[in-house]
Design a protein around this motif. Structure first.
Motif, short mmCIF file in Angstrom:
data_model
loop_
_atom_site.label_atom_id
_atom_site.label_comp_id
_atom_site.label_asym_id
_atom_site.label_seq_id
_atom_site.Cartn_x
_atom_site.Cartn_y
_atom_site.Cartn_z
N PHE A 19 0.82 -1.22 0.00
CA PHE A 19 0.00 0.00 0.00
C PHE A 19 0.85 1.27 0.00
CE2 PHE A 19 0.73 0.55 4.51
CZ PHE A 19 0.34 1.85 4.82
N ILE A 20 2.12 1.14 0.36
CA ILE A 20 3.01 2.30 0.36
C ILE A 20 3.61 2.52 -1.03
CG2 ILE A 20 5.07 3.34 1.39
CD1 ILE A 20 4.53 1.69 3.89
N TYR B 287 -4.79 -1.30 -1.24
CA TYR B 287 -3.90 -2.31 -0.65
C TYR B 287 -3.63 -2.08 0.84
CZ TYR B 287 -2.68 -3.56 -5.53
OH TYR B 287 -2.71 -3.94 -6.85
N VAL B 288 -4.39 -1.23 1.50
CA VAL B 288 -4.17 -1.01 2.93
C VAL B 288 -4.30 -2.33 3.69
CG1 VAL B 288 -5.17 0.02 5.01
CG2 VAL B 288 -4.68 1.44 3.02
N ASN B 289 -5.27 -3.15 3.31
CA ASN B 289 -5.44 -4.46 3.94
C ASN B 289 -4.62 -5.55 3.26
OD1 ASN B 289 -7.39 -3.84 6.01
ND2 ASN B 289 -8.89 -3.55 4.38
N LYS C 38 -2.10 8.82 -8.75
CA LYS C 38 -2.13 9.64 -7.53
C LYS C 38 -2.09 8.75 -6.30
CE LYS C 38 -7.21 10.14 -7.18
NZ LYS C 38 -7.37 9.77 -5.76
N VAL C 39 -1.92 9.37 -5.16
CA VAL C 39 -1.89 8.66 -3.89
C VAL C 39 -3.29 8.13 -3.59
CG1 VAL C 39 -1.58 8.91 -1.40
CG2 VAL C 39 0.04 10.00 -2.98
N GLU C 40 -3.38 6.84 -3.29
CA GLU C 40 -4.68 6.23 -3.02
C GLU C 40 -4.89 5.87 -1.55
OE1 GLU C 40 -7.19 5.99 -4.92
OE2 GLU C 40 -6.31 6.56 -6.85
N ALA C 41 -3.94 6.26 -0.70
CA ALA C 41 -4.11 6.09 0.74
C ALA C 41 -3.63 7.36 1.43
CB ALA C 41 -3.34 4.86 1.22
N PRO C 42 -4.30 8.48 1.21
CA PRO C 42 -3.79 9.78 1.65
C PRO C 42 -3.70 9.95 3.16
CG PRO C 42 -6.05 9.98 0.82
CD PRO C 42 -5.58 8.60 0.48
#
Length: 806
Positions: A293-294, A574-576, A645-649
């Motif tokens: 996720f990063i 992808y945070v999880n 773009k960033v998807e986990a701001p």
């Protein structure tokens, strides 16, 4: 003490009684303890869909009925009971005040996480109040004298000549003064530092620009706000630091520690006073130890392949078959650069936590990781941190076999550290890497920069027991201190993650240990999901974390939040994990989660208005104040290769600064939780003073290494183990060459010449399983025999030449 009420985070009410702190849960409840993939470490996870990767985080939801077991206990049938005083605390660190008081000066006049911080301007948060005397420029009289009118026109020429000579001498004096002022190590003890206008001011040379070379004098290269920085590749940028920080880099003297991140932070050649000087840090996650996720672009390319990239193991396999592993080095070169360190110092932050994996040291056959290359870039991180006055918390983020079974440990799957048939062998190998790293960072060239060492990230004590984790930590502690010695200044502060047992479980352990600290990673986003906005969560960090943090500082010692974020739900690409979905949208698997809403509102930061950004900032400031000593997770989230773009701001500090939801000055957090002064200076032994290193004999004997038995493995004597007969690998040092010729002593990678113990290697006549075999496998039988060949395919690893002990 009493305090304001806060909106609780919604939780399931599915329990069998109303007795606080004693609510039996069932697998049917939607509490994250049963539905979150990070809570099932004992299973092989065959139920996960292809490409699914468990998240790296654990975080229990808040509950106004009292603490619940952390989510990690849900699937552990052999875990010990706990009462988690940390993640579910409802006690706020608040001072009594008049009801309804809204006095904006209340916080600045009472709560201080740094007792030397100055008062803040009522109308301009973060800007100090100064007396007229303080506001007067100390350079004004010098300027007036310089430009004073001549007394006699006939003497003008003489004055001009004399002034030119005097000016040249002045330039030389300034250059020499700056050079020797910052070169001299430990030139000023922190206790002698003066209190400045913007907080705790530490005296030292404070250049405002780049010093110019003077004929006959080798000028030290340094600069403050507005100066031009030239990087290693020749590119330049303007250094912008409004906090009085300055950089320092002299290629003739590359181990000079004269830089200072901010005026309120000790320079690297000054003592950092743990418990007094506040740790305001940020992680460099996803750089040297990748996470989906990063750095989503690395993983998106292979997310739907026949062997989906869900962790660095599978990512490496995909890259090796698709152009080669040099793609990872391309990532190392570009994801974090020198300019990031300059920006971190300019953001008012004084520490970075840098995760590295064990393959920074070496890999054994069968392990697909890019070996040793990321260590080269960690050396660059040391150089950049030194240049900008930033201290490093080195975190060993991935160990052989995995300490938690999550994707950030290198390989998604099962826990094989202190668990299962390879649990002992993997722990032996991990301790070897702790020893090797300690020997390097304890060298005098590095110890003031790499000032903290997190010896293992997020080990799953609920799986293998706190007792064996303490044994492992105690052996690691002994290895670090054998390398560095006992006492202040002799090597790094040692950081122990609390292992998801709860902070209170560590009270009474490691008493009189030399410079040990406790690490906790509080998150609010992986429990039951809520549509509530940030405005409803503004005080949640205060009620959840402040009291637990203060109690731990008082009972154990220095306690840091090694990770936390702004996320209040699990939205984000992808945070999880890869292709795992989200609870918020009801797509998370395994489990059956009701849909709360669309994640778009939480990820499309370009649509956030000023009110929402301010609400997020309030949440961030409350988190910083409650946690006191912290490292935000993480500095940077990379762009998606699909959306650009960033998807986990909610997880990016850098993006928050750019877009306006992170504070330009983190000292604005002071007083957000409304409390009085937190716990002050630590006990002398906690910072390397009197009594340090004098651990209780009963404690050391009760937790001696190795363990007598291993969780899901049995008696240690019946399990595979390694033998200390191999040659120890040492870590490479950077190379610097002076312009006049000759090299610079960068160390030999091994500080303790008395440590000649060998390294752990397999026994030639013993059988071994794959290090990631899982806890359900049976140990080899017979385990060892003089005439029995090894029954696996793991050859004896190739070991480098021994360290130079001359």
């Amino acid at each position: 003490m009493s305090g304001p009420s806060y909106d609780p985070v919604p939780l399931s009410t599915d329990h069998t009684d109303d007795v606080p702190y004693n609510r039996p849960l069932s697998p049917e409840t939607r509490h994250s303890a049963y539905q979150s993939p990070e809570t099932q470490p004992l299973e092989p996870h065959d139920d996960l869909p292809p490409g699914a990767a468990r998240p790296r985080f654990l975080g229990a939801a808040l509950n106004d009925d009292g603490p619940n077991p952390r989510s990690s206990y849900a699937s552990s049938s052999n875990s010990f009971p706990i009462a988690d005083d940390y993640s579910s605390s409802v006690y706020a660190l608040n001072a009594d005040r008049a009801p309804g008081s809204r006095d904006p000066t209340f916080y600045s006049l009472n709560y201080r996480d740094d007792p030397h911080d100055g008062d803040f301007n009522d109308s301009q948060p973060g800007v100090s109040k100064m007396s007229p005397a303080m506001q007067s420029s100390p350079y004004l009289s010098e300027k007036r004298n310089t430009y004073a009118a001549p007394r006699d026109r006939s003497r003008r020429k003489l004055f001009i000549i004399g002034g030119a000579i005097l000016g040249l001498l002045l330039v030389i004096a300034v250059v020499v003064g700056v050079y020797f002022g910052v070169v001299k190590p430990k030139s000023a003890k922190s206790s002698d530092n003066a209190s400045g206008a913007l907080g705790d001011e530490h005296t030292s040379a404070k250049p405002s620009g780049t010093s110019a070379p003077t004929p006959g004098v080798r000028a030290a290269v340094t600069g403050g706000d507005g100066s031009k920085v030239t990087t290693e590749d020749g590119t330049t940028f303007t250094y912008q630091n409004s906090f009085g920080g300055y950089w320092y880099w002299d290629s003739e003297d590359p181990f000079n520690n004269g830089a200072r991140a901010q005026s309120f932070t000790p320079a690297l050649n000054e003592t950092f006073r743990y418990g007094i000087d506040q740790i305001r840090g940020v992680n460099l996650g996803g750089w040297l130890n990748t996470e989906p996720f990063i750095t989503p672009a690395l993983y998106e390319k292979y997310a739907n392949s026949s062997n989906p990239a869900v962790d660095e193991w599978t990512l490496s396999e995909n890259m090796a078959a698709d152009g080669g592993l040099q793609q990872l080095e391309d990532h190392y070169k570009t994801f974090i650069t020198e300019k990031d360190f300059a920006e971190i110092a300019a953001a008012g932050l004084n520490w970075v936590r840098i995760p590295i994996p064990y393959w920074a040291v070496e890999t054994w056959d069968g392990e697909p990781f890019l070996a040793k290359t990321c260590w080269t870039y960690f050396l660059k991180a040391i150089q950049w941190a030194r240049k900008y006055g930033i201290r490093i918390n080195l975190d060993l983020h991935a160990v052989p076999g995995s300490q938690n079974g999550w994707n950030h440990s290198g390989r998604l799957g099962t826990i094989n550290l202190l668990n299962g048939p390879m649990g002992l062998a993997n722990a032996q190998r991990s301790l070897d890497y702790i020893r090797i790293i300690s020997e390097f960072i304890s060298q005098p060239q590095y110890k003031d920069v790499v000032a903290m060492f997190g010896i293992t990230n997020e080990p799953q004590a609920p799986t293998f027991g706190q007792e064996n984790l303490i044994r492992y930590y105690l052996e690691g502690y002994n290895l670090v201190r054998a390398a560095s010695g006992i006492g202040e200044g002799n090597g790094p502060m040692i950081s122990f993650h609390e292992g998801f047992t709860g902070l209170s479980k560590w009270s009474g352990t490691f008493v009189n240990s030399d410079r040990t600290s406790l690490d906790v990673h509080p998150y609010l986003c992986f429990s039951n999901q809520s549509p509530d906005p940030y405005s409803a969560r503004a005080n949640t960090p205060c009620s959840a974390w402040a009291a637990g943090q203060n109690n731990s500082i008082g009972n154990f010692g220095l306690t840091t939040a090694g990770e936390f974020s702004n996320a209040i739900n699990d939205c984000g690409l992808y945070v999880n994990g890869v292709n795992l979905g989200t609870r918020y949208e009801g797509t998370y698997t395994p489990g059956n989660w009701p849909r709360v809403g669309s994640c778009q509102q939480w990820t499309d930061y370009q649509t956030w208005d000023d009110d929402m950004k301010q609400d997020i900032m309030n949440f961030a400031l409350a988190s910083m104040d409650a946690l006191q000593h912290y490292f935000f997770w993480t500095w940077k989230i990379g762009n998606s290769s699909v959306t650009g773009k960033v998807e986990a701001p909610a997880w990016s500090y850098q993006l928050g600064l750019q877009e306006g939801w992170m504070p330009k000055d983190p000292r604005q957090a002071i007083g957000k939780c409304g409390g009085k002064n937190p716990v002050g200076a630590l006990k002398p032994w906690q910072t390397g003073g009197a009594g340090a290193g004098q651990l209780d004999a009963d404690f050391t004997s009760s937790y001696a290494w190795p363990p007598t038995s291993i969780s899901q493995g049995g008696a240690a004597t019946l399990l595979p183990s390694y033998t200390p007969t191999g040659t120890v690998r040492t870590l490479a040092a950077p190379t610097f060459t002076k312009s006049a010729g000759g090299g610079v002593d960068a160390g030999q990678g091994w500080v303790n010449t008395a440590d000649t113990a060998k390294g752990m290697v397999p026994i030639a006549t013993c059988s071994y399983l794959d290090p990631w075999v899982g806890p359900s496998a049976a140990p080899p039988a017979p385990l060892c025999s003089g005439g029995t060949a090894r029954r696996d395919n793991t050859p004896t690893p190739i070991i480098t030449s021994p360290p130079s002990l001359a």
